[in-house]
Design a protein around this motif. Structure first.
Motif, PDB file in Angstrom:
ATOM      1  N   ILE A 239       0.846  -1.194   0.000  1.00 27.45           N
ATOM      2  CA  ILE A 239       0.000   0.000   0.000  1.00 27.45           C
ATOM      3  C   ILE A 239       0.885   1.250   0.000  1.00 27.45           C
ATOM      4  O   ILE A 239       0.587   2.247  -0.692  1.00 27.45           O
ATOM      5  N   ALA A 240       1.966   1.218   0.758  1.00 25.80           N
ATOM      6  CA  ALA A 240       2.878   2.377   0.765  1.00 25.80           C
ATOM      7  C   ALA A 240       3.503   2.575  -0.609  1.00 25.80           C
ATOM      8  O   ALA A 240       3.673   3.727  -1.073  1.00 25.80           O
ATOM      9  N   ARG A 241       3.848   1.473  -1.276  1.00 27.80           N
ATOM     10  CA  ARG A 241       4.407   1.595  -2.622  1.00 27.80           C
ATOM     11  C   ARG A 241       3.384   2.175  -3.596  1.00 27.80           C
ATOM     12  O   ARG A 241       3.718   3.044  -4.432  1.00 27.80           O
ATOM     13  N   MET A 242       2.143   1.678  -3.509  1.00 25.64           N
ATOM     14  CA  MET A 242       1.090   2.223  -4.383  1.00 25.64           C
ATOM     15  C   MET A 242       0.895   3.711  -4.113  1.00 25.64           C
ATOM     16  O   MET A 242       0.690   4.499  -5.043  1.00 25.64           O
ATOM     17  N   LYS A 243       0.958   4.107  -2.864  1.00 28.22           N
ATOM     18  CA  LYS A 243       0.798   5.516  -2.513  1.00 28.22           C
ATOM     19  C   LYS A 243       1.920   6.361  -3.126  1.00 28.22           C
ATOM     20  O   LYS A 243       1.681   7.452  -3.680  1.00 28.22           O
ATOM     21  N   LEU A 244       3.149   5.874  -3.045  1.00 27.96           N
ATOM     22  CA  LEU A 244       4.275   6.598  -3.623  1.00 27.96           C
ATOM     23  C   LEU A 244       4.142   6.718  -5.141  1.00 27.96           C
ATOM     24  O   LEU A 244       4.439   7.767  -5.736  1.00 27.96           O
ATOM     25  N   ARG A 245       3.715   5.624  -5.791  1.00 29.87           N
ATOM     26  CA  ARG A 245       3.530   5.675  -7.242  1.00 29.87           C
ATOM     27  C   ARG A 245       2.463   6.678  -7.641  1.00 29.87           C
ATOM     28  O   ARG A 245       2.604   7.409  -8.637  1.00 29.87           O
ATOM     29  N   LEU A 246       1.370   6.707  -6.890  1.00 31.90           N
ATOM     30  CA  LEU A 246       0.328   7.688  -7.187  1.00 31.90           C
ATOM     31  C   LEU A 246       0.838   9.104  -6.970  1.00 31.90           C
ATOM     32  O   LEU A 246       0.482  10.033  -7.726  1.00 31.90           O
ATOM     33  N   GLU A 247       1.655   9.303  -5.962  1.00 30.05           N
ATOM     34  CA  GLU A 247       2.209  10.637  -5.734  1.00 30.05           C
ATOM     35  C   GLU A 247       3.104  11.065  -6.894  1.00 30.05           C
ATOM     36  O   GLU A 247       3.095  12.234  -7.299  1.00 30.05           O
ATOM     37  N   ARG A 248       3.875  10.102  -7.437  1.00 31.85           N
ATOM     38  CA  ARG A 248       4.707  10.438  -8.603  1.00 31.85           C
ATOM     39  C   ARG A 248       3.843  10.757  -9.818  1.00 31.85           C
ATOM     40  O   ARG A 248       4.146  11.668 -10.585  1.00 31.85           O
ATOM     41  N   LEU A 249       2.753   9.980  -9.974  1.00 24.43           N
ATOM     42  CA  LEU A 249       1.859  10.250 -11.105  1.00 24.43           C
ATOM     43  C   LEU A 249       1.213  11.625 -10.984  1.00 24.43           C
ATOM     44  O   LEU A 249       1.020  12.331 -11.975  1.00 24.43           O
ATOM     45  N   LEU A 250       0.864  11.980  -9.738  1.00 25.94           N
ATOM     46  CA  LEU A 250       0.183  13.256  -9.544  1.00 25.94           C
ATOM     47  C   LEU A 250       1.110  14.439  -9.795  1.00 25.94           C
ATOM     48  O   LEU A 250       0.643  15.563 -10.012  1.00 25.94           O
ATOM     49  N   THR A 251       2.419  14.222  -9.792  1.00 27.68           N
ATOM     50  CA  THR A 251       3.355  15.315 -10.120  1.00 27.68           C
ATOM     51  C   THR A 251       3.460  15.523 -11.623  1.00 27.68           C
ATOM     52  O   THR A 251       4.036  16.511 -12.058  1.00 27.68           O
ATOM     53  N   GLN A 252       2.926  14.565 -12.381  1.00 32.90           N
ATOM     54  CA  GLN A 252       2.967  14.662 -13.829  1.00 32.90           C
ATOM     55  C   GLN A 252       1.601  15.097 -14.368  1.00 32.90           C
ATOM     56  O   GLN A 252       0.646  15.273 -13.632  1.00 32.90           O
ATOM     57  N   GLN A 253       1.557  15.229 -15.677  1.00 35.10           N
ATOM     58  CA  GLN A 253       0.317  15.632 -16.325  1.00 35.10           C
ATOM     59  C   GLN A 253      -0.602  14.415 -16.415  1.00 35.10           C
ATOM     60  O   GLN A 253      -0.390  13.512 -17.221  1.00 35.10           O
ATOM     61  N   THR A 254      -1.643  14.371 -15.540  1.00 34.86           N
ATOM     62  CA  THR A 254      -2.539  13.201 -15.498  1.00 34.86           C
ATOM     63  C   THR A 254      -3.968  13.528 -15.890  1.00 34.86           C
ATOM     64  O   THR A 254      -4.858  12.692 -15.721  1.00 34.86           O
ATOM     65  N   ALA A 255      -4.209  14.742 -16.350  1.00 36.85           N
ATOM     66  CA  ALA A 255      -5.571  15.088 -16.777  1.00 36.85           C
ATOM     67  C   ALA A 255      -6.002  14.137 -17.890  1.00 36.85           C
ATOM     68  O   ALA A 255      -5.180  13.769 -18.749  1.00 36.85           O
ATOM     69  N   PRO A 256      -7.251  13.680 -17.962  1.00 37.33           N
ATOM     70  CA  PRO A 256      -8.389  14.102 -17.103  1.00 37.33           C
ATOM     71  C   PRO A 256      -8.607  13.171 -15.911  1.00 37.33           C
ATOM     72  O   PRO A 256      -9.726  13.073 -15.397  1.00 37.33           O
ATOM     73  N   HIS A 257      -7.579  12.406 -15.451  1.00 31.77           N
ATOM     74  CA  HIS A 257      -7.771  11.428 -14.367  1.00 31.77           C
ATOM     75  C   HIS A 257      -7.189  11.909 -13.043  1.00 31.77           C
ATOM     76  O   HIS A 257      -7.030  11.119 -12.116  1.00 31.77           O
ATOM     77  N   THR A 258      -6.902  13.182 -12.971  1.00 32.34           N
ATOM     78  CA  THR A 258      -6.281  13.697 -11.752  1.00 32.34           C
ATOM     79  C   THR A 258      -7.179  13.509 -10.531  1.00 32.34           C
ATOM     80  O   THR A 258      -6.731  13.078  -9.452  1.00 32.34           O
TER      81      THR A 258
END
Length: 445
Positions: A239-258
């Motif tokens: 779960i911690a790894r998934m959280k870190l991956r999502l945090e990295r994704l959120l630093t990138q351009q993820t529209a329209p799934h932000t």
């Protein structure tokens, strides 16, 4: 639990059954004794009647021989020496229908009956001799026999009552041991073993079965806790790894799934916090988490909690206050004590409606947190400290039911106790903590 008290003895089904049995036996025994008395007095009455007839025949024979002086001498001697019969000489012309009344038995506790029993012997010169049973003789007989029979009833009944009481007390004593052991299990004590004697009776068999049941329940509970802690430990890493991956994704351009990714990130953070909380509670309860104790001012801890949670209570227009009735210092871990008080106050804010009142008080015994909210039922007061248990059945408030479990774990590690009671309305949460002198002895933990 007292087993010999009059209240417990009177409530005992065993004692009641024995009392019913003894009552029935006593009634049957009394009826039997009464029948013995009636039969014995009837037999004695018949014997006296035969003796009376023989006595009358003796005087009739003496009258027929015509020896009047010897007859009257014999009557005088009989009057002087014979206490069984009474002798009355009277004129036959003035004779009336005189009767001899002889008392015979009815029921031993009731009045006695009387029966006619007399003999008349014609004497020379128009006289007659009336021979009757002496009533004093029969009264003496009854006064001697009946007390003996009554004592024969009372002594066995008293002995049966004493035996029944002793038997019931012995049974209640054995049951009290079982109930005491089960009460210890109900209160959460571990490793309870009911005593088993060498008699190998039915109570020993019951104790063996209950010991086996207690052992199996403890094994299941230990296995379940180990499984829960193991799952929390194993799931926390992915779960911690998934959280870190999502945090990295959120630093990138993820529209329209932000928005969806942020929601997933928040949910994973909640799950991670739950697993961390479960592990921390398990470590505190097992003693694996080391505590560095130092002198802590509880008043300062409570002030910090109130200051930290005041904005949340202000949003609900609640009155959150702190009061120091007495200064309290102890050896403890400041951050753990802060979290324990924080969880109690946060719980009070959560379950108190708008415009409610929450009070935090430090006194001689520790900390008290009171509110005037919805309160907790008596049934749930002991369960709200269990992990994952929530008194809010509707689940209208967020949470996983770990806050109060953490509070109790912290309090126990500080040699204290968590107690809940009614505030009428609302809930009163009391943290009983050791005095400073008691905390000093454990400061090296």
């Amino acid at each position: 639990m007292s087993y010999a008290g009059s209240e417990n003895l009177s409530r005992s089904t065993i004692f009641k059954v024995l009392m019913y049995f003894i009552t029935c036996v006593a009634i049957i025994f009394i009826l039997f004794i009464n029948q013995v008395v009636v039969s014995s007095e009837t037999f004695y009455h018949q014997q006296l009647k035969r003796d009376l007839v023989n006595e009358a025949n003796l005087f009739t024979m003496m009258v027929s021989k015509g020896n009047s002086p010897a007859l009257y001498r014999t009557i005088a001697e009989r009057k002087k020496n014979n206490t069984t019969f009474s002798y009355v000489i009277r004129s036959a012309k003035h004779a009336v229908d005189d009767i001899g009344l002889y008392p015979t038995a009815s029921f031993i506790f009731g009045p006695s009956k009387t029966t006619q029993l007399s003999q008349v012997v014609a004497l020379p010169l128009g006289m007659e001799l009336v021979i009757k049973i002496n009533p004093q003789f029969m009264q003496a007989y009854r006064q001697t026999v009946i007390p003996m029979l009554l004592s024969g009833i009372a002594v066995p009944v008293i002995l049966m009552l004493a035996g029944a009481s002793l038997f019931a007390i012995v049974i209640l004593k054995k049951l009290a041991r079982v109930n005491h052991g089960m009460n210890r299990v109900i209160l959460g004590e571990k490793g309870v073993k009911l005593p088993v004697s060498e008699n190998d009776d039915e109570f020993d068999v019951l104790a063996i079965h209950l010991n086996f049941l207690i052992e199996q329940v403890e094994k299941k509970e230990t296995s379940l806790k180990a499984l829960s802690v193991g799952m929390a430990h194993d799931l926390r890493t992915p779960i911690a790894r998934m959280k870190l991956r999502l945090e990295r994704l959120l630093t990138q351009q993820t529209a329209p799934h932000t928005q969806e990714l942020e929601a997933c990130h928040d949910d994973l953070e909640v799950l991670l916090g739950m697993f961390n909380g479960m592990l921390e509670i398990a470590n505190l309860n097992s003693g694996k988490q080391h505590i560095d104790k130092e002198w802590v001012d509880l008043s300062q801890v409570c002030r910090d909690v109130v200051e930290f949670l005041s904005p949340i209570s202000d949003e609900k227009y609640q009155q959150l206050t702190f009061r120091e009735d007495e200064q309290y210092r102890l050896q403890g871990e400041p951050s753990l004590l802060f979290r324990a008080v924080y969880n109690l106050v946060e719980n009070a804010i959560k379950y108190t409606p708008e415009h409610g009142v929450i009070n935090v008080v430090v006194d001689h015994f520790g900390i008290v947190v009171t509110d005037n909210g919805m309160g907790v039922s008596d049934e749930d007061k002991e369960r709200i400290r269990e992990p994952m248990f929530r008194a809010d059945r509707s689940r209208t408030h967020q949470g996983f039911g770990l806050g109060l479990s953490l509070v109790e774990a912290v309090v126990i590690r500080h040699n204290g106790e968590l107690v809940f009671s009614d505030n009428n309305p609302g809930l009163r949460s009391r943290l009983y903590l050791p005095l400073a002198s008691e905390g000093d002895s454990n400061s090296g933990e």
